[in-house]
Design a protein around this motif. Structure first.
Motif, mmCIF file in Angstrom:
data_model
loop_
_atom_site.group_PDB
_atom_site.id
_atom_site.type_symbol
_atom_site.label_atom_id
_atom_site.label_comp_id
_atom_site.label_asym_id
_atom_site.label_seq_id
_atom_site.Cartn_x
_atom_site.Cartn_y
_atom_site.Cartn_z
ATOM 1 N N GLN A 36 -37.801 -14.283 56.848
ATOM 2 C CA GLN A 36 -37.060 -14.201 55.588
ATOM 3 C C GLN A 36 -37.730 -13.253 54.591
ATOM 4 N N SER A 37 -38.511 -12.298 55.087
ATOM 5 C CA SER A 37 -39.176 -11.360 54.178
ATOM 6 C C SER A 37 -38.158 -10.486 53.461
ATOM 7 N N VAL A 38 -36.987 -10.322 54.073
ATOM 8 C CA VAL A 38 -35.915 -9.566 53.435
ATOM 9 C C VAL A 38 -34.802 -10.536 53.068
ATOM 10 N N PRO A 39 -34.436 -10.631 51.790
ATOM 11 C CA PRO A 39 -33.403 -11.600 51.394
ATOM 12 C C PRO A 39 -32.047 -11.253 51.983
ATOM 13 N N VAL A 40 -31.365 -12.251 52.490
ATOM 14 C CA VAL A 40 -30.045 -12.075 53.100
ATOM 15 C C VAL A 40 -29.110 -13.107 52.506
ATOM 16 N N ILE A 57 -21.184 -2.613 59.473
ATOM 17 C CA ILE A 57 -22.228 -3.631 59.578
ATOM 18 C C ILE A 57 -23.556 -2.893 59.608
ATOM 19 N N VAL A 58 -24.318 -2.989 58.534
ATOM 20 C CA VAL A 58 -25.558 -2.218 58.389
ATOM 21 C C VAL A 58 -26.711 -3.185 58.118
ATOM 22 N N LEU A 59 -27.562 -3.372 59.116
ATOM 23 C CA LEU A 59 -28.702 -4.290 59.009
ATOM 24 C C LEU A 59 -29.968 -3.574 59.474
ATOM 25 N N ASN A 60 -30.323 -2.504 58.821
ATOM 26 C CA ASN A 60 -31.488 -1.713 59.197
ATOM 27 C C ASN A 60 -32.765 -2.299 58.603
ATOM 28 N N SER A 61 -33.842 -2.262 59.395
ATOM 29 C CA SER A 61 -35.182 -2.643 58.925
ATOM 30 C C SER A 61 -35.215 -4.063 58.357
ATOM 31 N N PHE A 62 -34.576 -5.017 59.040
ATOM 32 C CA PHE A 62 -34.562 -6.409 58.606
ATOM 33 C C PHE A 62 -35.503 -7.275 59.444
ATOM 34 N N ASN A 63 -36.285 -6.649 60.303
ATOM 35 C CA ASN A 63 -37.213 -7.387 61.155
ATOM 36 C C ASN A 63 -36.484 -8.391 62.049
ATOM 37 N N VAL A 111 -18.558 1.302 61.822
ATOM 38 C CA VAL A 111 -19.992 1.591 61.812
ATOM 39 C C VAL A 111 -20.782 0.331 62.143
ATOM 40 N N ILE A 112 -21.662 0.444 63.138
ATOM 41 C CA ILE A 112 -22.653 -0.593 63.421
ATOM 42 C C ILE A 112 -24.013 0.087 63.382
ATOM 43 N N SER A 113 -24.870 -0.365 62.481
ATOM 44 C CA SER A 113 -26.193 0.242 62.321
ATOM 45 C C SER A 113 -27.244 -0.857 62.286
ATOM 46 N N LEU A 114 -28.107 -0.870 63.310
ATOM 47 C CA LEU A 114 -29.131 -1.914 63.455
ATOM 48 C C LEU A 114 -30.505 -1.282 63.667
ATOM 49 N N GLU A 115 -30.763 -0.169 63.039
ATOM 50 C CA GLU A 115 -31.976 0.595 63.285
ATOM 51 C C GLU A 115 -33.231 -0.123 62.785
ATOM 52 N N ASN A 116 -34.343 0.199 63.460
ATOM 53 C CA ASN A 116 -35.680 -0.234 63.038
ATOM 54 C C ASN A 116 -35.804 -1.751 62.931
ATOM 55 N N ASN A 117 -35.445 -2.425 64.010
ATOM 56 C CA ASN A 117 -35.677 -3.855 64.152
ATOM 57 C C ASN A 117 -36.446 -4.082 65.449
ATOM 58 N N ASN A 118 -36.360 -5.272 65.999
ATOM 59 C CA ASN A 118 -37.030 -5.562 67.284
ATOM 60 C C ASN A 118 -36.024 -6.157 68.264
ATOM 61 N N SER A 132 -31.345 2.909 66.990
ATOM 62 C CA SER A 132 -32.679 3.489 67.174
ATOM 63 C C SER A 132 -33.762 2.542 66.660
ATOM 64 N N GLY A 133 -34.969 2.689 67.222
ATOM 65 C CA GLY A 133 -36.114 1.939 66.717
ATOM 66 C C GLY A 133 -36.083 0.470 67.051
ATOM 67 N N ASN A 134 -35.640 0.127 68.257
ATOM 68 C CA ASN A 134 -35.617 -1.268 68.702
ATOM 69 C C ASN A 134 -36.335 -1.393 70.044
ATOM 70 N N LYS A 135 -36.009 -2.424 70.817
ATOM 71 C CA LYS A 135 -36.667 -2.643 72.112
ATOM 72 C C LYS A 135 -35.647 -2.735 73.242
#
Length: 653
Positions: A44-48, A77-83, A105-112, A133-136
């Motif tokens: 929950q480091s990023v408020p949602v 749906i844009v949830l970038n860098s939300f860990n 648009v679906i953008s889920l960049e820089n998560n895990n 991009s930036g996932n596993k």
């Protein structure tokens, strides 16, 4: 008593309309499950906010959800860098009809994130942008992606994908494919490279030749694939040699014809070499003599900055001082003070126009101050000068190759000094001699619009409201200057994003107004002197060229692209017009604006203005006053929209 049923009926009607325009229950449930799947071990480091089954994603402003203004259907749906560390399962979106037909648009960049089955993503027929991009993600790139016929941008970089790429070339409208830093192998598919604007498959395991058309892009798009070959890489592809029998026959034939040079051939070649050596020696001797003469001449007369301009970080102190002193030693320099024109020795003050602080600064003191080269172009060089004793920082521009006579130059400076606008950077002082024309400005600490758009550090944003504000301010300022200076035939002449500067309060200003004839996109003559008589067509051509230049700046603000589109070879205006003709208008917009949720309607309206400004026919372009009025209307509409959305009592219907 009869009023109560009427009120109840109206209230019921309102709720019926409101419910009809909200996201349906099935879609809300699927979206909540989609996020739950993504947010396994969620921090929950990023408020949602939102993402539950008890609220509406559009009317309750769920985090990362962007909806269409009119239909209130989910658009992005844009949830970038939300860990996020769960699984991306597109079935929650693509198997629900209302979502599959609306989500673009679906953008889920820089998560895990890792992936589950991607098969269902083929049902998202409205999907135009997919950023993961930036996932596993690992394994093969799903073949189902090749069934997304409307996909325009696909980014899968910085994952663990491996194996061959599917037949993505079947997506005829794809304009961006980013897949660097994976483990992809095999050959690169034969994309429609004439349609692609951006491609990057660097740092993978691709092999074989780069497909036909792929050489349109730079080598950086393909580096880090040792087995790749062909242009634009330096590694050339091996070609099949002749059959062994043919090679042997050729060798045998050569051996039978020649067993080495004959004595007469050796003598002939030696003679040629001797003659060539003599010619080279004579040429070197002549060049050396010319160099000695030129060096002596340069020591006496060379007043150029260029021998001192090493790079953008080079400072000039005593060297610059010596250059200016050598300039000034040629007779007297002519100095303009206040409202009079006079001749004075170099030790006189600078030609001060507007800034009281500069009055105490003498020309020779300016030369001694430490400075650095900020930039160099075909019209001259710009230096940042730190005047510590006066406690100020100045920008000094040296004009190069401008044939305007000194007296006309002074008259032009005096005329420009009489026209003031808060968004036009004034010349505070200038220096004019037979050899040199130098202009002094107050240094603007926040750089140029070019730097803001194309050199912004990672993590910083240049939002839609700010861009629209810059467009409005520049258009208003240009309209004012055109009105004031039209009778003098003084247009800007060199308007571009690098000449839009920002002060410490991030307020934009047009710099270098009226200093150059500039580059005319219409290939018609521009104004080169100040008070010379010109035909109406020539005068109007200069101002119409400014309209074209403003249109290019508007396109830069909208697209986030350089005036020359990267890897494309087209200028920005030509590229935008070509894309719009193909009815892909939304594809020209900067991705950052789309993710921000900027109003597509207002972006399209500004785009239409820009396209009118860059019309190939100068006579078809709107006047600057029309342009300023249209931009201000968009800005006012945008501000009203913001006021409504921020009101605690506002309701989207």
């Amino acid at each position: 008593m009869k009023m109560i049923p009427i009120r109840l009926s109206l209230l019921s009607l309102f709720f019926l309309i409101h419910t009809a325009r909200s996201v349906d229950v099935e879609a809300i449930s699927s979206l909540a499950s989609f996020f739950e799947n993504l947010s396994e071990n969620f921090s929950q480091s990023v408020p949602v906010s939102g993402w539950n089954q008890t609220s509406d994603p559009c009317t309750s402003n769920w985090t990362g959800i962007i909806c269409y203004d009119r239909t209130l259907l989910v658009k992005s749906i844009v949830l970038n860098s939300f860990n996020l560390s769960g699984a991306f399962n597109p079935s929650f979106i693509c198997n629900v009809t209302s979502l599959a037909t609306s989500v673009a648009v679906i953008s889920l960049e820089n998560n895990n994130l890792h992936g589950e089955s991607f098969d269902s993503i083929a049902n998202c027929k409205s999907l135009t942008h997919l950023y993961i991009s930036g996932n596993k993600f690992s394994g093969s790139v799903p073949d189902s992606l090749s069934q997304l016929n409307n996909l325009k941008r696909l980014e899968i970089s910085d994952n663990e994908f491996s194996g061959s790429l599917p037949s993505l070339a079947r997506i005829s409208g794809l304009i961006e494919f980013i897949a660097q830093n994976n483990h992809l192998s095999g050959s690169i598919p034969e994309f429609d490279f004439s349609n692609l604007v951006t491609i990057n498959v660097s740092n993978n395991d691709f092999s074989g030749p780069i497909p036909p058309g792929g050489d349109r892009f730079t080598a950086t798009s393909y580096l880090g694939n040792p087995q790749l070959c062909g242009d634009p890489l330096t590694v050339k592809c091996k070609t099949a040699g002749p059959p062994p029998d043919a090679a042997q026959n050729s060798s045998a034939s050569g051996d039978s014809k020649r067993n080495g040079p004959t004595p007469s051939e050796i003598l002939m070649y030696s003679g040629y070499a001797l003659v060539g050596l003599i010619v080279v020696l004579l040429i070197m001797l002549k060049v050396c003599k010319r160099g000695e003469k030129k060096e002596e001449s340069v020591k006496e007369t060379d007043h150029s900055f260029h021998s001192k301009e090493k790079d953008a970080s080079t400072t000039y102190t005593s060297a610059a001082s010596n250059e200016f002193k050598s300039i000034a030693m040629s007779n007297k320099s002519e100095v303009f003070m206040g409202n009079s024109i006079e001749s004075a020795p170099v030790s006189s003050s600078l030609i001060v126009l507007t800034s009281p602080e500069v009055n105490g600064l003498r020309f020779e003191e300016l030369l001694k101050a430490p400075a650095e080269l900020l930039g160099r172009g075909k019209h001259g060089s710009v230096y940042k000068v730190n005047c510590d004793e006066q406690g100020m920082t100045l920008a000094v521009k040296r004009i190069k190759d401008w044939s305007l006579p000194s007296n006309d130059f002074k008259l032009r400076m005096k005329r420009l000094n009489g026209v003031k606008h808060p968004n036009v950077l004034p010349v505070v002082a200038f220096y004019c001699s037979r050899q040199e024309k130098l202009l002094v400005y107050e240094y603007q600490p926040n750089g140029s619009l070019l730097k803001l758009l194309h050199g912004m550090p990672t993590g910083q944003t240049f939002d839609w409201g700010s861009r629209l504000g810059v467009a409005s301010a520049i258009a208003d300022a240009l309209a004012f200057m055109h009105d004031e200076l039209h009778s003098d035939s003084i247009a800007h002449g060199n308007l571009k994003s690098s000449n839009i500067l920002f002060n410490k309060n991030m307020e934009p200003s047009i710099s270098e107004y009226g200093l150059m004839t500039g580059d005319n996109p219409d290939n018609s003559p521009l104004i080169s002197n100040t008070f010379q008589q010109f035909s109406g067509d020539q005068t109007e051509s200069a101002f119409r060229a400014d309209i074209h230049a403003l249109g290019v700046i508007l396109l830069e603000l909208l697209t986030g692209k350089m005036p020359m589109v990267e890897n494309n070879g087209m200028d920005l205006a030509t590229w935008v017009v070509s894309v719009v003709k193909e009815e892909w208008t939304v594809e020209v917009f900067d991705r950052a604006l789309i993710r921000e949720g900027a109003s597509e309607e207002r972006m399209v309206n500004l785009l239409q203005i820009a396209i009118k400004c860059v019309d190939r026919s100068p006579d078809s372009r709107p006047s600057i006053n029309q342009v300023a009025s249209m931009i201000n209307n968009i800005k006012e509409e945008d501000e009203r929209s913001m006021d409504v959305s921020e009101s605690p009592f506002s309701m989207r219907i």
